[in-house]
Design an enzyme around this catalytic site. Structure first.
Site, PDB file in Angstrom:
ATOM      1  N   HIS A  28       0.812  -1.216   0.000  1.00  0.00           N
ATOM      2  CA  HIS A  28       0.000   0.000   0.000  1.00  0.00           C
ATOM      3  C   HIS A  28       0.847   1.269   0.000  1.00  0.00           C
ATOM      4  O   HIS A  28       0.606   2.194   0.787  1.00  0.00           O
ATOM      5  CB  HIS A  28      -0.929   0.057   1.228  1.00  0.00           C
ATOM      6  CG  HIS A  28      -1.758  -1.170   1.409  1.00  0.00           C
ATOM      7  ND1 HIS A  28      -2.382  -1.490   2.587  1.00  0.00           N
ATOM      8  CD2 HIS A  28      -2.061  -2.154   0.559  1.00  0.00           C
ATOM      9  CE1 HIS A  28      -3.029  -2.606   2.452  1.00  0.00           C
ATOM     10  NE2 HIS A  28      -2.848  -3.050   1.232  1.00  0.00           N
ATOM     11  N   HIS A  82      -8.297  -9.410  13.053  1.00  0.00           N
ATOM     12  CA  HIS A  82      -8.207  -8.245  12.159  1.00  0.00           C
ATOM     13  C   HIS A  82      -8.720  -8.651  10.775  1.00  0.00           C
ATOM     14  O   HIS A  82      -8.303  -9.676  10.239  1.00  0.00           O
ATOM     15  CB  HIS A  82      -6.748  -7.786  12.109  1.00  0.00           C
ATOM     16  CG  HIS A  82      -6.484  -6.578  11.274  1.00  0.00           C
ATOM     17  ND1 HIS A  82      -7.456  -5.648  10.960  1.00  0.00           N
ATOM     18  CD2 HIS A  82      -5.340  -6.138  10.679  1.00  0.00           C
ATOM     19  CE1 HIS A  82      -6.911  -4.696  10.217  1.00  0.00           C
ATOM     20  NE2 HIS A  82      -5.644  -4.974  10.017  1.00  0.00           N
ATOM     21  N   GLU A  84      -8.426  -7.093   7.827  1.00  0.00           N
ATOM     22  CA  GLU A  84      -7.717  -6.724   6.591  1.00  0.00           C
ATOM     23  C   GLU A  84      -7.295  -7.996   5.865  1.00  0.00           C
ATOM     24  O   GLU A  84      -6.950  -9.003   6.494  1.00  0.00           O
ATOM     25  CB  GLU A  84      -6.520  -5.811   6.897  1.00  0.00           C
ATOM     26  CG  GLU A  84      -5.987  -5.185   5.622  1.00  0.00           C
ATOM     27  CD  GLU A  84      -5.050  -3.998   5.844  1.00  0.00           C
ATOM     28  OE1 GLU A  84      -4.670  -3.720   6.995  1.00  0.00           O
ATOM     29  OE2 GLU A  84      -4.693  -3.353   4.827  1.00  0.00           O
ATOM     30  N   ASP A  86      -4.827  -9.237   4.368  1.00  0.00           N
ATOM     31  CA  ASP A  86      -3.585  -9.996   4.567  1.00  0.00           C
ATOM     32  C   ASP A  86      -3.760 -11.016   5.695  1.00  0.00           C
ATOM     33  O   ASP A  86      -2.932 -11.926   5.851  1.00  0.00           O
ATOM     34  CB  ASP A  86      -2.372  -9.085   4.817  1.00  0.00           C
ATOM     35  CG  ASP A  86      -2.623  -7.955   5.790  1.00  0.00           C
ATOM     36  OD1 ASP A  86      -3.791  -7.612   6.045  1.00  0.00           O
ATOM     37  OD2 ASP A  86      -1.632  -7.406   6.310  1.00  0.00           O
ATOM     38  N   HIS A 148      -5.090  -0.874  13.565  1.00  0.00           N
ATOM     39  CA  HIS A 148      -5.268   0.363  12.843  1.00  0.00           C
ATOM     40  C   HIS A 148      -6.550   0.410  12.022  1.00  0.00           C
ATOM     41  O   HIS A 148      -6.733   1.341  11.213  1.00  0.00           O
ATOM     42  CB  HIS A 148      -4.049   0.629  11.933  1.00  0.00           C
ATOM     43  CG  HIS A 148      -3.942  -0.354  10.789  1.00  0.00           C
ATOM     44  ND1 HIS A 148      -3.961   0.034   9.483  1.00  0.00           N
ATOM     45  CD2 HIS A 148      -3.858  -1.676  10.778  1.00  0.00           C
ATOM     46  CE1 HIS A 148      -3.873  -1.024   8.693  1.00  0.00           C
ATOM     47  NE2 HIS A 148      -3.798  -2.061   9.464  1.00  0.00           N
ATOM     48  N   ASP A 167      -1.726  -6.603  14.076  1.00  0.00           N
ATOM     49  CA  ASP A 167      -0.673  -5.779  13.460  1.00  0.00           C
ATOM     50  C   ASP A 167       0.256  -5.106  14.485  1.00  0.00           C
ATOM     51  O   ASP A 167       1.406  -4.779  14.165  1.00  0.00           O
ATOM     52  CB  ASP A 167      -1.301  -4.674  12.594  1.00  0.00           C
ATOM     53  CG  ASP A 167      -1.789  -5.183  11.247  1.00  0.00           C
ATOM     54  OD1 ASP A 167      -1.350  -6.249  10.798  1.00  0.00           O
ATOM     55  OD2 ASP A 167      -2.635  -4.497  10.642  1.00  0.00           O
ATOM     56  N   TYR A 195       7.463   0.239  10.483  1.00  0.00           N
ATOM     57  CA  TYR A 195       6.068  -0.215  10.548  1.00  0.00           C
ATOM     58  C   TYR A 195       5.224   0.793  11.329  1.00  0.00           C
ATOM     59  O   TYR A 195       4.144   1.196  10.902  1.00  0.00           O
ATOM     60  CB  TYR A 195       5.998  -1.601  11.203  1.00  0.00           C
ATOM     61  CG  TYR A 195       4.665  -2.256  10.988  1.00  0.00           C
ATOM     62  CD1 TYR A 195       4.415  -3.044   9.881  1.00  0.00           C
ATOM     63  CD2 TYR A 195       3.609  -2.029  11.877  1.00  0.00           C
ATOM     64  CE1 TYR A 195       3.176  -3.603   9.652  1.00  0.00           C
ATOM     65  CE2 TYR A 195       2.369  -2.584  11.660  1.00  0.00           C
ATOM     66  CZ  TYR A 195       2.156  -3.373  10.556  1.00  0.00           C
ATOM     67  OH  TYR A 195       0.921  -3.920  10.324  1.00  0.00           O
ATOM     68  N   HIS A 228       2.586  -9.868  11.810  1.00  0.00           N
ATOM     69  CA  HIS A 228       3.678  -9.709  10.830  1.00  0.00           C
ATOM     70  C   HIS A 228       5.008  -9.778  11.573  1.00  0.00           C
ATOM     71  O   HIS A 228       5.153  -9.192  12.651  1.00  0.00           O
ATOM     72  CB  HIS A 228       3.632  -8.337  10.145  1.00  0.00           C
ATOM     73  CG  HIS A 228       2.424  -8.100   9.295  1.00  0.00           C
ATOM     74  ND1 HIS A 228       2.211  -8.733   8.096  1.00  0.00           N
ATOM     75  CD2 HIS A 228       1.361  -7.275   9.469  1.00  0.00           C
ATOM     76  CE1 HIS A 228       1.074  -8.315   7.577  1.00  0.00           C
ATOM     77  NE2 HIS A 228       0.524  -7.427   8.384  1.00  0.00           N
TER      78      HIS A 228
HETATM   79 FE1  FEO Z   1      -3.807  -4.233   8.889  1.00  0.00          FE
HETATM   80 FE2  FEO Z   1      -1.550  -6.648   8.477  1.00  0.00          FE
HETATM   81  O1  FEO Z   1      -3.173  -5.797   8.199  1.00  0.00           O
END
Ligand code: FEO
Length: 403
Positions: A28, A82, A84, A86, A148, A167, A195, A228
């Protein structure tokens, strides 16, 4: 299904079953030169639980790692911390395959997952602070709204004193090692900083509140397992301290000078400003946007006290790379900065005024009015740039002493 990929045990009851994305270089608009991981975790209690999934193309890797421990169809529950993609990208397919008894997410998580995958009542919403027992596993959910995304939550697994932090406390770093204490500290700190700067910086006030909230819970946390990068099992206080420091964004004697140039005039101005900043006692990061990525500038800015931005004028506008940086930084909402604008021009020269306006919108306290130089800076113009550097350093000292 391949049996190439194996799980890695990370605590008494928990295995890492995520995927390593060695080749991703852009997330992104954030440059991920060291790749990333999408971490998912398999909790082996009397009723197995999967915490998060992975990005859709990595579904085979996830299933292979799960299968190295149990048959994926033996998973009883899935928790989505989460939404999102990913972390949820293959959730719908996993639900079809595994047919879990329940899938848990926060109240906002249920809405977000349904917005993505139309899962309806397959998702069970849990409340902030809610504790449940799934077989022998004792779990507590903690909403972390806007850290986030609105749906984000932590899950605390009391049996192993382990916090699944999605995250938060993560980084984009692909490695064969799974634990932070196996990796170079400099790389860890840089990637954790990057990050935070590029993902969490806009939500810093919420980070401070969250750290207080977690601290006030009086729970024992021995391991932090983010979504991550590496898992933290030693020196957890270090990453907590860094988050606390970054959330505050106290000004320091560090100045970032970001610029681009057409015929080297704005570059020479940047160098003169940099020399003045050094002479005044500041640490300087001179960043040419022809070679430095916007996300690297954001990273340097996280612990800086000053931002100076330079651009030539092209077709009555700011140079494209500089405009890109400014609007990216504006969205990240850095705090407590002083700074200024500079640049060369040929005839109309609007860029400096435009930078001044954006810095104003970013609440950067500006030192001087911005320096505009027609065509090529002469000795006087370079003196003016040098003086701006010195003045900015002096102002930084005042600001730091006040803090
Ligand atoms: Fe906010 Fe790793 O996705």
């Amino acid at each position: 299904m391949t049996d190439t990929f194996k799980a890695v045990k990370i605590s008494e009851h928990v295995h890492w079953v995520g995927a390593i994305d060695w080749s991703i270089t852009d997330f992104h608009g954030y440059s991920t030169d060291r790749g990333t991981t999408y971490n998912a975790y398999l909790l082996i209690a009397d009723e197995p639980i999967l915490i998060d999934t992975v990005k859709a193309p990595f579904k085979g890797e996830l299933l292979s790692r799960i299968a190295s421990v149990i048959n994926p169809q033996d998973i009883s529950y899935i928790i989505s911390n989460h939404s999102e993609m990913d972390h949820s990208g293959c959730l719908a397919e996993l639900i079809e395959l595994v047919k879990p008894k329940k899938v848990f997410a926060s109240v906002n998580g249920k809405k977000a997952l349904n917005g993505h995958f139309q899962l309806g009542e397959k998702i069970t919403a849990v409340k902030d602070g809610e504790s449940i027992g799934l077989g022998s596993a004792k779990l507590t959910f903690m909403e972390t709204r806007m850290l986030h995304w609105p749906d984000s939550m932590f899950t605390y697994f009391a049996n192993d004193s382990l916090l699944f932090s999605q995250d938060a406390f993560g980084m984009h770093l692909a490695t064969s090692e799974r634990f932070a204490d196996q990796l170079d500290e400099g790389v860890l700190e840089y990637e954790a900083t990057k990050y935070y700067a590029n993902i969490l910086m806009p939500y810093s006030p919420l980070v401070s509140k969250l750290l207080e909230k977690v601290g006030g819970l009086n729970i024992d946390i021995k391991t932090i397992a983010p979504d991550h990068g590496p898992i933290w099992r030693k020196r957890l206080d270090r990453i907590m301290e860094l988050y606390s420091k970054w959330a505050e964004q106290k000004p320091t004697m560090k100045a970032v000078v970001a610029y681009d140039t057409m015929w080297q005039s704005t570059a020479i101005m940047a160098q003169a400003i940099g020399e003045g900043l050094c002479a005044g006692g500041a640490e300087v990061k001179l960043m040419s946007l022809s070679s430095r990525h916007r996300s690297d500038v954001a990273t340097e800015l996280l612990d800086a006290g000053a931002l100076l931005v330079g651009s030539p004028t092209i077709n009555n506008q700011i140079f494209p790379t500089v405009a890109d940086l400014l609007f990216y930084l504006k969205g990240l909402k850095p705090k407590n900065l002083i700074g200024g604008a500079f640049g060369s021009y040929g005839w109309s020269g609007e860029a400096v005024k435009q930078i001044v306006e954006v810095l104003g919108e970013m609440k950067v306290e500006q030192v001087g009015e911005g320096i505009r130089v027609k065509y090529v800076p002469d000795r006087d113009a370079l003196e003016q740039c040098y003086s701006l550097g010195v003045l900015t350093s002096e102002k930084l000292k005042e600001v730091c002493n006040q803090g």
